[in-house]
Design an enzyme around this catalytic site. Sequence first.
Site, PDB file in Angstrom:
ATOM      1  N   LYS A  41       0.880  -1.181   0.000  1.00 58.75           N
ATOM      2  CA  LYS A  41       0.000   0.000   0.000  1.00 58.75           C
ATOM      3  C   LYS A  41       0.916   1.229   0.000  1.00 58.75           C
ATOM      4  CE  LYS A  41      -2.917  -2.646   3.163  1.00 58.75           C
ATOM      5  NZ  LYS A  41      -3.280  -2.821   4.586  1.00 58.75           N
ATOM      6  N   ARG A  91      -8.921 -12.281  11.190  1.00 57.51           N
ATOM      7  CA  ARG A  91     -10.366 -12.109  11.007  1.00 57.51           C
ATOM      8  C   ARG A  91     -10.954 -13.258  10.210  1.00 57.51           C
ATOM      9  NH1 ARG A  91      -9.840  -6.372   8.122  1.00 57.51           N
ATOM     10  NH2 ARG A  91      -8.316  -7.712   7.116  1.00 57.51           N
TER      11      ARG A  91
HETATM   12  O1  PNS Z   1      -1.984  -3.464   8.594  1.00 60.12           O
HETATM   13  P1  PNS Z   1      -1.237  -4.120   7.458  1.00 60.12           P
HETATM   14  O2  PNS Z   1      -1.144  -3.190   6.272  1.00 60.12           O
HETATM   15  O3  PNS Z   1      -1.796  -5.472   7.096  1.00 60.12           O
HETATM   16  O4  PNS Z   1       0.233  -4.363   8.036  1.00 60.12           O
HETATM   17  C1  PNS Z   1       1.234  -4.955   7.241  1.00 60.12           C
HETATM   18  C2  PNS Z   1       2.606  -4.747   7.904  1.00 60.12           C
HETATM   19  C3  PNS Z   1       2.897  -3.253   8.056  1.00 60.12           C
HETATM   20  C4  PNS Z   1       2.614  -5.426   9.258  1.00 60.12           C
HETATM   21  C5  PNS Z   1       3.650  -5.415   6.958  1.00 60.12           C
HETATM   22  O5  PNS Z   1       3.575  -4.853   5.680  1.00 60.12           O
HETATM   23  C6  PNS Z   1       5.045  -5.275   7.536  1.00 60.12           C
HETATM   24  O6  PNS Z   1       5.440  -6.058   8.380  1.00 60.12           O
HETATM   25  N1  PNS Z   1       5.771  -4.231   7.033  1.00 60.12           N
HETATM   26  C7  PNS Z   1       7.116  -3.938   7.497  1.00 60.12           C
HETATM   27  C8  PNS Z   1       8.124  -4.440   6.447  1.00 60.12           C
HETATM   28  C9  PNS Z   1       8.454  -5.914   6.682  1.00 60.12           C
HETATM   29  O7  PNS Z   1       8.759  -6.341   7.766  1.00 60.12           O
HETATM   30  N2  PNS Z   1       8.397  -6.690   5.550  1.00 60.12           N
HETATM   31  C10 PNS Z   1       8.680  -8.110   5.576  1.00 60.12           C
HETATM   32  C11 PNS Z   1       7.381  -8.905   5.725  1.00 60.12           C
HETATM   33  S1  PNS Z   1       7.652 -10.650   5.735  1.00 60.12           S
END
Ligand code: PNS
Length: 161
Positions: A41, A91
């Site tokens: 996003k 969810r």
């Molecule tokens: O509320 P969301 O958009 O579902 O959250 C997603 C989030 C922010 C938890 C995920 O995109 C994330 O962990 N971003 C940080 C970057 C990261 O750690 N990427 C590797 C994921 S395996």
Amino acid sequence: MSTVLYPGSFDPFHVGHLDVVEQAATLFGSVVVAVMHNPDKPSGALPMEQRVAMVKSSVAHVKGVSVEAFPGLAVDAARAVKALCIVKGLRTPADFEVEQQMAHTNFAVSGVRTVYVPCTPAFSFVSSRYIRDIAANGGDVSSMVHPSIVHDLTSALNRRK
Ligand code: PNS
């Protein structure tokens, strides 16, 4: 008591997220809510500072909770706050598919584990995406977010004002 990390983009934070924070605070005692960037996003509807302010206001009544913006990886944020694990809410089965892949990946690259909590069924339909859509079109989102952020959220997103 243990500290856990609850990461998300929280764009915006809603009652389903609050339910996860409350469950995690009850189970572990200390929760750091990490407001992060989701690469799927890219832009985000609300600026980071506004998302953090809205999370802070929504969780102000829950003991043992702090809120911070973190750049980079969730596992690095978890290690920075010495979290026992990452906590995520589930969810639907579709959430499980996405979260399971992220949990395994995070564990493979860092050893940081993920624990899921089931969302309270009454909130299982709530999603930031539809809240954004409804708020942008002047609709009523007051049943889906904390009362303290309804005004700011509506003014920030409403394209019809
Ligand atoms: O509320 P969301 O958009 O579902 O959250 C997603 C989030 C922010 C938890 C995920 O995109 C994330 O962990 N971003 C940080 C970057 C990261 O750690 N990427 C590797 C994921 S395996």
